[in-house]
Design a protein around this motif. Structure first.
Motif, PDB file in Angstrom:
ATOM      1  N   HIS A 109      38.718  36.216  35.662  1.00 17.81           N
ATOM      2  CA  HIS A 109      39.591  36.617  34.559  1.00 17.81           C
ATOM      3  C   HIS A 109      40.785  35.678  34.469  1.00 17.81           C
ATOM      4  O   HIS A 109      41.197  35.279  33.383  1.00 17.81           O
ATOM      5  CB  HIS A 109      40.053  38.054  34.761  1.00 17.81           C
ATOM      6  CG  HIS A 109      40.909  38.570  33.639  1.00 17.81           C
ATOM      7  ND1 HIS A 109      40.386  39.046  32.474  1.00 17.81           N
ATOM      8  CD2 HIS A 109      42.259  38.644  33.499  1.00 17.81           C
ATOM      9  CE1 HIS A 109      41.364  39.394  31.665  1.00 17.81           C
ATOM     10  NE2 HIS A 109      42.508  39.175  32.258  1.00 17.81           N
ATOM     11  N   GLN A 110      41.328  35.302  35.621  1.00 20.75           N
ATOM     12  CA  GLN A 110      42.490  34.417  35.620  1.00 20.75           C
ATOM     13  C   GLN A 110      42.112  33.003  35.184  1.00 20.75           C
ATOM     14  O   GLN A 110      42.830  32.361  34.424  1.00 20.75           O
ATOM     15  CB  GLN A 110      43.100  34.384  37.015  1.00 20.75           C
ATOM     16  CG  GLN A 110      44.360  33.560  37.030  1.00 20.75           C
ATOM     17  CD  GLN A 110      45.046  33.580  38.383  1.00 20.75           C
ATOM     18  OE1 GLN A 110      44.484  34.011  39.380  1.00 20.75           O
ATOM     19  NE2 GLN A 110      46.272  33.108  38.410  1.00 20.75           N
ATOM     20  N   TRP A 134      41.208  37.004  50.967  1.00 19.72           N
ATOM     21  CA  TRP A 134      42.203  37.754  51.728  1.00 19.72           C
ATOM     22  C   TRP A 134      42.384  39.175  51.177  1.00 19.72           C
ATOM     23  O   TRP A 134      42.239  40.153  51.891  1.00 19.72           O
ATOM     24  CB  TRP A 134      43.515  36.979  51.774  1.00 19.72           C
ATOM     25  CG  TRP A 134      44.757  37.767  52.086  1.00 19.72           C
ATOM     26  CD1 TRP A 134      45.826  37.936  51.282  1.00 19.72           C
ATOM     27  CD2 TRP A 134      45.038  38.485  53.296  1.00 19.72           C
ATOM     28  NE1 TRP A 134      46.759  38.729  51.892  1.00 19.72           N
ATOM     29  CE2 TRP A 134      46.304  39.091  53.138  1.00 19.72           C
ATOM     30  CE3 TRP A 134      44.339  38.701  54.493  1.00 19.72           C
ATOM     31  CZ2 TRP A 134      46.888  39.876  54.110  1.00 19.72           C
ATOM     32  CZ3 TRP A 134      44.932  39.490  55.476  1.00 19.72           C
ATOM     33  CH2 TRP A 134      46.197  40.069  55.293  1.00 19.72           C
ATOM     34  N   GLN A 135      42.625  39.289  49.867  1.00 13.90           N
ATOM     35  CA  GLN A 135      42.933  40.625  49.336  1.00 13.90           C
ATOM     36  C   GLN A 135      41.690  41.440  49.013  1.00 13.90           C
ATOM     37  O   GLN A 135      41.763  42.657  48.901  1.00 13.90           O
ATOM     38  CB  GLN A 135      43.789  40.492  48.067  1.00 13.90           C
ATOM     39  CG  GLN A 135      45.182  39.980  48.352  1.00 13.90           C
ATOM     40  CD  GLN A 135      46.056  40.043  47.139  1.00 13.90           C
ATOM     41  OE1 GLN A 135      45.588  39.922  46.018  1.00 13.90           O
ATOM     42  NE2 GLN A 135      47.338  40.235  47.341  1.00 13.90           N
ATOM     43  N   GLY A 136      40.566  40.802  48.813  1.00 13.23           N
ATOM     44  CA  GLY A 136      39.336  41.541  48.581  1.00 13.23           C
ATOM     45  C   GLY A 136      39.115  42.017  47.160  1.00 13.23           C
ATOM     46  O   GLY A 136      38.397  42.978  46.925  1.00 13.23           O
ATOM     47  N   TRP A 137      39.757  41.362  46.178  1.00 12.67           N
ATOM     48  CA  TRP A 137      39.456  41.692  44.787  1.00 12.67           C
ATOM     49  C   TRP A 137      38.063  41.188  44.446  1.00 12.67           C
ATOM     50  O   TRP A 137      37.620  40.177  44.994  1.00 12.67           O
ATOM     51  CB  TRP A 137      40.452  41.017  43.833  1.00 12.67           C
ATOM     52  CG  TRP A 137      41.817  41.623  43.805  1.00 12.67           C
ATOM     53  CD1 TRP A 137      42.949  41.070  44.324  1.00 12.67           C
ATOM     54  CD2 TRP A 137      42.217  42.868  43.239  1.00 12.67           C
ATOM     55  NE1 TRP A 137      44.022  41.897  44.112  1.00 12.67           N
ATOM     56  CE2 TRP A 137      43.600  43.012  43.447  1.00 12.67           C
ATOM     57  CE3 TRP A 137      41.524  43.894  42.572  1.00 12.67           C
ATOM     58  CZ2 TRP A 137      44.317  44.121  43.020  1.00 12.67           C
ATOM     59  CZ3 TRP A 137      42.242  45.001  42.141  1.00 12.67           C
ATOM     60  CH2 TRP A 137      43.617  45.112  42.362  1.00 12.67           C
ATOM     61  N   PRO A 138      37.342  41.836  43.564  1.00 15.23           N
ATOM     62  CA  PRO A 138      36.025  41.333  43.176  1.00 15.23           C
ATOM     63  C   PRO A 138      36.136  40.018  42.395  1.00 15.23           C
ATOM     64  O   PRO A 138      37.200  39.660  41.924  1.00 15.23           O
ATOM     65  CB  PRO A 138      35.455  42.447  42.304  1.00 15.23           C
ATOM     66  CG  PRO A 138      36.616  43.234  41.861  1.00 15.23           C
ATOM     67  CD  PRO A 138      37.673  43.097  42.895  1.00 15.23           C
ATOM     68  N   SER A 195      40.740  36.051  27.428  1.00 15.77           N
ATOM     69  CA  SER A 195      39.950  35.420  28.472  1.00 15.77           C
ATOM     70  C   SER A 195      38.500  35.334  28.035  1.00 15.77           C
ATOM     71  O   SER A 195      37.601  35.741  28.748  1.00 15.77           O
ATOM     72  CB  SER A 195      40.060  36.209  29.775  1.00 15.77           C
ATOM     73  OG  SER A 195      41.334  36.067  30.294  1.00 15.77           O
ATOM     74  N   ASP A 255      35.221  39.109  39.444  1.00 16.50           N
ATOM     75  CA  ASP A 255      35.640  39.086  38.037  1.00 16.50           C
ATOM     76  C   ASP A 255      37.163  39.088  37.886  1.00 16.50           C
ATOM     77  O   ASP A 255      37.705  38.612  36.897  1.00 16.50           O
ATOM     78  CB  ASP A 255      34.973  40.201  37.205  1.00 16.50           C
ATOM     79  CG  ASP A 255      35.278  41.586  37.724  1.00 16.50           C
ATOM     80  OD1 ASP A 255      35.800  41.700  38.848  1.00 16.50           O
ATOM     81  OD2 ASP A 255      34.969  42.570  37.016  1.00 16.50           O
ATOM     82  N   PHE A 256      37.847  39.579  38.920  1.00 18.51           N
ATOM     83  CA  PHE A 256      39.314  39.507  38.934  1.00 18.51           C
ATOM     84  C   PHE A 256      39.737  38.035  38.926  1.00 18.51           C
ATOM     85  O   PHE A 256      40.591  37.610  38.158  1.00 18.51           O
ATOM     86  CB  PHE A 256      39.820  40.193  40.209  1.00 18.51           C
ATOM     87  CG  PHE A 256      41.335  40.248  40.328  1.00 18.51           C
ATOM     88  CD1 PHE A 256      42.023  41.413  40.019  1.00 18.51           C
ATOM     89  CD2 PHE A 256      42.055  39.147  40.755  1.00 18.51           C
ATOM     90  CE1 PHE A 256      43.399  41.467  40.132  1.00 18.51           C
ATOM     91  CE2 PHE A 256      43.438  39.187  40.870  1.00 18.51           C
ATOM     92  CZ  PHE A 256      44.108  40.360  40.557  1.00 18.51           C
ATOM     93  N   PHE A 257      39.073  37.256  39.783  1.00 14.83           N
ATOM     94  CA  PHE A 257      39.356  35.825  39.913  1.00 14.83           C
ATOM     95  C   PHE A 257      38.986  35.076  38.622  1.00 14.83           C
ATOM     96  O   PHE A 257      39.760  34.286  38.097  1.00 14.83           O
ATOM     97  CB  PHE A 257      38.561  35.304  41.112  1.00 14.83           C
ATOM     98  CG  PHE A 257      38.577  33.816  41.276  1.00 14.83           C
ATOM     99  CD1 PHE A 257      39.714  33.168  41.744  1.00 14.83           C
ATOM    100  CD2 PHE A 257      37.463  33.059  40.961  1.00 14.83           C
ATOM    101  CE1 PHE A 257      39.730  31.790  41.905  1.00 14.83           C
ATOM    102  CE2 PHE A 257      37.474  31.688  41.122  1.00 14.83           C
ATOM    103  CZ  PHE A 257      38.606  31.049  41.593  1.00 14.83           C
TER     104      PHE A 257
END
Lengths: 284, 499
Positions: free
Chosen positions: A204-205, A194-198, A151, A200-202
């Motif tokens: 990264h994908q 909805w899930q509340g991931w930060p 990534s 950088d999680f998004f």
């Protein structure tokens, strides 16, 4: 004065260069071949992929042979071999297998689908996509490594930019943007809102090299996408929606590739509904 | 009778000859690098078939057991029989079997002498940390939005399965009930709650821990469940930690290699010739730890490293080559959760087990997502293997071939030093005698004039100078490619400027 003489009598190198550039710009497929090839080099040199020359040779050999046979039987010009090169490079970049024969099967299926599974002068399935999915299903010896690109944001920039060049020439940038846009909005809503991931999680994908390569080089194949721009956007959004469902509820790591397989045949209906001029490869 | 004896001895001699030859070809295992070399290392065994996953977790917790708490998101409310305590020996077996290895070769005698065989075998010592403490278990404090789905006493562990609808309450519940969880766990717990996951929460029942005996470290816990998700939640462990942590994953699967789908899985550098003193001075452990460190530092720091992959099926004759530790046997495999090797209660000799070992060094900045895995049909063998070469044992080099050999030896050793510096970044100047060690056997006039000292590194290798192609070269390459089709236009511009 000086420039006049230069233009009147171009040197050998200059005229050769002009001839090469003229030839190169005459067909959008030349861009695609160059860039896909450079990605393969990047993978082997920078990312340290195992470069198995035998396997690559099998892919190229089978693709070219089947394409040549197909062109001969359908009495089409041999310039169609360029498409086989694009398909071969696509397979080298995406599909992996233990046995060379599995890759030969994938290559034959990819090219074969172009000649057999067609409707109204267009392919029903994306050739690479069809070959990859069917080979994975029937042999159990082939796989895709979605993590192989990593990534790296640098790669994002380059694949994005190079993709744009190719697509502006072919005119399918709307497909890529509609797919990425819809997929990103859906994924953002689920993962971040909805899930509340930060964030950088998004990111990264969406900086995954596999996803970008797919968006800019696989789903944009002009002979599989709908002809009308409106229909293309609908079609790409449909793929994004199916990918979203497959990713989040069936945990398929290669969801967009499966989504394309299911949605590609819809093109036939979209082309009937939205009439538009069909795409031709050569511009000259 | 005498005749038969002679025949037997002859056969044995031939057989031994073959064995020796095959040994000489494969090289001997002489040392290994085990996980204890890395700080903060957790080890996990994953056994996966279809959607059935068995996870065995071992951690290097060495503090007061009453401070021990483990929170693992799980996809379902686990029943008592889905939770087991395992013998830590299984991790030692898997580590020893799959760890990076040094192999040793002997150069054949150049000047004829009697053959003599020699090799070393390093013994493995396991360090055990002693833990004794007590903390009586008690009733849980109630909290809205948090439900205790189940509570089990699993040997020395006190296990609770929780479900929650709100992360703040879950965090409070854990703190109020005496679980030592890091601050800031709330944000990390939230996504798992929204995903509909339950929490497998573990504490040590100190009374029972004492009863089981103080000689053991915390024993591994094993859980099993059915889920399409094939992942390891590493995010929870990074809630309050800025440093890096190491995780070694041993995966058992049916078809082939396990790899990560959201991070690159990269093979660790392997099959390198390294200097003999790494073996003779017992430096192999440090060598591998530094090799890993340097490979990690030179990368984008978000890779997962493949350290081993091999077909470990029961009918597989060669389960490793060379073997560092005994390959896992039936009981090891079933203990680890590869229950598919039994069919209808019978051991199925034809069942497949593929062994993969992954090593990841992770931190919050470079690993925003949990590790997600997939099983591939890839059955390619891989091992971290480093080779040392011994000169002929006899030290007789007086013949002319012997003198040639010595010159080649010196140049080979120079190459080994470069390799060592590149792999580990070590300052190789301190080992400079290694190059000249055999100079005494050189006859007058045969001295090699090449100055090999130039290859030695005085201050270790600069990280920027080595191996990998620099990024700017790729940028240049792609920029040129990008400009190529516009050459005609650029050419015209250039002409206009000139005129």
């Amino acid at each position: 004065m000086q420039s006049q003489t230069l233009q009147a009598q171009p040197t050998l190198i200059e005229s050769l260069y002009r001839a090469v550039v003229k030839f190169y710009r005459g067909d959008a497929r030349h861009f695609q071949i160059t860039y896909l090839f450079s990605f393969l080099c990047y993978g082997i040199l920078a990312l340290g992929w195992e470069a198995n020359l035998l396997k690559y040779a099998v892919i190229f050999g089978t693709c070219l042979a089947v394409q040549a046979l197909g062109l001969h039987l359908t009495k089409k010009p041999m310039s169609g071999l360029k498409s086989a090169l694009i398909t071969s490079l696509g397979l080298c970049l995406i599909l992996k297998a233990n046995l060379p024969v599995t890759l030969a099967l994938a290559a034959a299926l990819s090219i074969g689908s172009k000649f057999v599974l067609r409707y109204n002068n267009k392919h029903i399935f994306n050739p690479n996509n069809f070959g990859i999915i069917v080979t994975m299903l029937i042999t159990g010896d082939a796989w895709i490594s979605p993590g192989q690109w990593g990534s790296s944001t640098l790669l994002l920039f380059f694949i994005g930019m190079l993709g744009l060049v190719v697509l502006f020439k072919v005119g399918r940038i709307d497909t890529s943007l509609a797919f990425l846009g819809t997929f990103a909005v859906l994924q953002f809503a689920k993962v971040v809102l909805w899930q509340g991931w930060p964030m950088d999680f998004f990111f990264h994908q969406f900086t995954s090299g596999t996803l970008l390569l797919y968006s800019f080089f696989m789903i944009t194949d002009p002979v599989t996408t709908p002809n009308a721009p409106k229909a293309r956007i609908l079609w790409a959004a449909g793929i994004a929606l199916v990918s979203f469902i497959l990713t989040n509820w069936l945990f398929l790591h290669t969801a967009p590739i499966w989504a394309l397989f299911f949605i590609a045949p819809v093109t036939v209906f979209l082309d009937k509904k939205f009439k538009h001029k069909q795409f031709q490869w050569t511009t000259s | 009778m005498d005749h038969i004896m002679k025949k037997l001895i002859l056969t044995l001699t031939i057989l031994m000859g073959i064995t020796l030859q095959s040994f000489a070809f494969c090289g001997f295992y002489v040392a290994k690098a085990d996980v204890s070399l890395f700080n903060k290392t957790s080890q996990v065994i994953l056994a996966r078939k279809g959607s059935h996953t068995v996870v065995t977790m071992s951690n290097d917790f060495s503090g007061d057991v009453k401070d021990f708490a483990m929170v693992v998101p799980v996809p379902e409310v686990l029943k008592r029989e889905q939770i087991r305590v395992k013998n830590p020996a299984i991790f030692a077996t898997f580590d020893a079997y799959s760890g990076p290895r040094m192999t040793e070769y002997y150069d054949p005698e150049v000047c004829a002498v009697a053959y003599k065989e020699y090799y070393d075998y390093d013994d493995v010592s396991v360090n055990e940390v002693q833990t004794t403490s007590m903390a009586p278990s008690r009733e849980f404090k109630r909290m809205d939005n948090v439900k205790v789905e189940a509570r089990y006493s699993v040997e020395e562990y006190d296990v609770v399965i929780l479900s929650a609808t709100e992360s703040g309450s879950l965090e409070k519940w854990l703190i109020q009930n005496g679980y030592k969880i890091p601050t800031g766990a709330k944000e990390v717990l939230e996504p798992y709650i929204k995903n509909g996951l339950n929490f497998f929460v573990v504490k040590v029942d100190a009374e029972k821990q004492k009863f089981i005996g103080s000689s053991t470290n915390l024993r591994p816990l094993q859980i099993e469940y059915n889920s399409s998700r094939f992942m390891l939640p590493i995010r929870l462990g990074m809630a309050n930690s800025s440093g890096t942590q190491d995780l070694v994953v041993y995966a058992l699967s049916e078809k082939g290699r396990i790899e990560t789908t959201n991070y690159r899985t990269v093979e660790i550098p392997t099959d390198r010739d390294i200097p003999l003193f790494v073996k003779n001075q017992g430096l192999f452990g440090k060598f591998y730890a530094d090799l890993f460190e340097r490979t990690y530092e030179r990368s984008s720091k978000n890779n997962v490293y493949l350290e081993y992959s091999w077909d470990a099926s029961l009918d597989q004759p060669v389960k490793c080559d060379p073997c560092v530790g005994p390959p896992p046997i039936v009981t090891d495999l079933t203990e680890a959760g590869a229950s598919w090797i039994y069919k209808n209660g019978q051991l199925d000799q034809s069942s497949r087990v593929f062994f993969t070992r992954l090593h990841v060094r992770y931190d919050r900045a470079h690993f925003p997502q949990d590790l997600v895995f997939q099983e591939t049909p890839n059955t390619t063998r891989f091992q971290g293997r480093y080779v040392v070469h011994n000169p002929p044992y006899s030290n007789s080099f007086s013949c002319s071939e012997g003198q040639d050999y010595l010159r080649k030896l010196k140049s080979r050793r120079a190459d080994e030093m470069v390799e060592l510096a590149l792999l580990t970044g070590w300052n190789t100047w301190q080992y400079k005698d290694y190059l000249t060690q055999y100079d005494t056997y050189l006859e007058r006039g045969a001295l090699d004039e090449t100055n090999y000292d130039a290859v030695l590194q005085h201050g270790g290798v600069n990280l920027d100078q080595s191996g990998e192609t620099p990024t700017w070269l790729y940028i240049l390459f792609y920029s040129l490619l990008f400009l190529l089709p516009f050459g005609k236009w650029l050419f015209r511009r250039f002409q206009t400027i000139r005129s």
